[in-house]
Write a protein that holds these residues in place. Structure first.
Motif, PDB file in Angstrom:
ATOM      1  N   LEU A 128       0.858  -1.212   0.191  1.00  0.00           N
ATOM      2  CA  LEU A 128      -0.024   0.132   0.014  1.00  0.00           C
ATOM      3  C   LEU A 128       0.785   1.126   0.103  1.00  0.00           C
ATOM      4  O   LEU A 128       0.426   2.338  -0.241  1.00  0.00           O
ATOM      5  CB  LEU A 128      -1.166   0.087   1.268  1.00  0.00           C
ATOM      6  N   ALA A 129       2.173   1.178   0.349  1.00  0.00           N
ATOM      7  CA  ALA A 129       2.912   2.197   0.414  1.00  0.00           C
ATOM      8  C   ALA A 129       4.158   2.311  -0.796  1.00  0.00           C
ATOM      9  O   ALA A 129       4.100   3.424  -1.442  1.00  0.00           O
ATOM     10  CB  ALA A 129       4.036   2.218   1.755  1.00  0.00           C
ATOM     11  N   GLN A 130       4.509   1.247  -1.317  1.00  0.00           N
ATOM     12  CA  GLN A 130       5.669   1.250  -2.068  1.00  0.00           C
ATOM     13  C   GLN A 130       4.905   1.429  -3.649  1.00  0.00           C
ATOM     14  O   GLN A 130       5.613   2.187  -4.430  1.00  0.00           O
ATOM     15  CB  GLN A 130       6.548   0.163  -2.239  1.00  0.00           C
ATOM     16  N   LEU A 131       3.663   0.821  -3.904  1.00  0.00           N
ATOM     17  CA  LEU A 131       3.284   0.905  -5.214  1.00  0.00           C
ATOM     18  C   LEU A 131       2.839   2.277  -5.258  1.00  0.00           C
ATOM     19  O   LEU A 131       3.150   2.830  -6.681  1.00  0.00           O
ATOM     20  CB  LEU A 131       1.844  -0.091  -5.287  1.00  0.00           C
ATOM     21  N   PRO A 132       2.171   3.072  -4.858  1.00  0.00           N
ATOM     22  CA  PRO A 132       1.979   4.533  -5.237  1.00  0.00           C
ATOM     23  C   PRO A 132       3.094   5.289  -5.240  1.00  0.00           C
ATOM     24  O   PRO A 132       3.274   6.302  -6.103  1.00  0.00           O
ATOM     25  CB  PRO A 132       0.820   5.016  -4.204  1.00  0.00           C
TER      26      PRO A 132
END
Length: 302
Positions: free
Chosen positions: A133-137
């Motif tokens: 949820l943090a690294q993708l965006p």
């Protein structure tokens, strides 16, 4: 010796995937179908089996959350400093995201589930959810900003709501938190399906790897490798030691952050103006070298 045998086996399957692609057995269409089985069937089954017997409060602590966020964003900051003067925005953007964007889904959780006790695999599944949820965006934002690409974050974030891996994590944690029971035959069947996640993932990764030797930028690739499979797990080791988490949490966090660069970064680079040849090379090199670094790390924490 058991760890050595296990990781040698993983390397063999990885190279088998590369060989099957080179021989034409795993062409683009067959690799895509194999990838779909791993992503939509085997990996969700593994995530569910790893989490359905425990409540979320037993798995996700404040210390774990703080440690994950700190390691991820600190590594991303270091990557920005190291790669800020790359010769093109396409190469710079790819180098930055590939220095922190970990293959925690396809390789991390299956590897931990195959190597450690169920408690470690359960925490690894929660780490997968938080870090994804943090690294993708963040990766999409960096690529689109540096390359001037038109990428709306909204559709990407809405896509996460339909992500089968995250959905299976949510269902598993809900079942565990509510205290529902899963029939024995169903659990056994899901466990068998989940055991296929790692070999299928390695075949897909191997079949996706391409290397153009004359185009190698040794300095840039070396920096990506150093940050991803050396600096990031070392930082995780220090941070989670300071946070004094339990052994299962420490093991899961360090090993997850030691995984190589995610294959998805190549896809993002192709969509958002990144240097795709450079991206493909870095995925190959970090994946290959991580077989050795993971052996050392698993031996230390095991």
């Amino acid at each position: 010796m058991e760890v050595v045998g296990r990781l040698v086996g993983l390397l063999v399957v990885l190279l088998l995937g590369t060989g099957l692609r080179a021989s034409g057995v795993l062409d683009t269409d067959r690799t895509a179908r194999l990838n779909a089985v791993a992503y939509y069937v085997a990996l969700p089954a593994l995530i569910f089996v790893s989490t359905y017997e425990q409540a979320i409060g037993q798995l996700l602590s404040l210390a774990l959350f703080v440690g994950l966020v700190f390691v991820l964003f600190t590594t991303a900051g270091l990557a920005w400093l190291v790669h800020r003067n790359r010769d093109s925005s396409g190469r710079q953007s790819v180098a930055v995201i590939q220095s922190y964007h970990s293959n925690i889904g396809y390789l991390g959780v299956p590897l931990i589930a195959a190597t450690f006790e169920p408690a470690v695999a359960a925490i690894a599944s929660v780490i997968l959810g938080v870090v994804t949820l943090a690294q993708l965006p963040m990766s999409v934002l960096i690529l689109s900003t540096l390359n001037g690409a038109d990428a709306a974050l909204g559709p990407k974030l809405r896509g996460l709501a339909k992500n089968p891996v995250l959905l299976s994590l949510l269902v598993g944690l809900t079942v565990g938190s509510v205290g529902l029971s899963v029939p024995g035959p169903a659990a056994t069947g899901l466990d068998a399906v989940g055991s296929l996640a790692l070999p299928l993932a390695l075949l897909c990764v191997g079949a996706s790897l391409e290397v153009d030797l004359p185009a190698i930028d040794y300095g840039a690739t070396g920096a990506v490798v150093a940050l991803k499979i050396v600096c990031m797990p070392a930082l995780a080791w220090i941070v989670f030691s300071v946070l004094a988490v339990d052994t299962a949490t420490f093991t899961a966090a360090v090993v997850m952050f030691a995984t190589p660069t995610a294959v998805s970064t190549f896809v993002f680079a192709a969509e958002l103006g990144g240097d795709t040849e450079f991206a493909s090379l870095n995925v190959f090199v970090t994946t290959l070298l991580s077989m050795g670094s993971l052996f050392v790390l698993i031996s230390l924490v095991g």
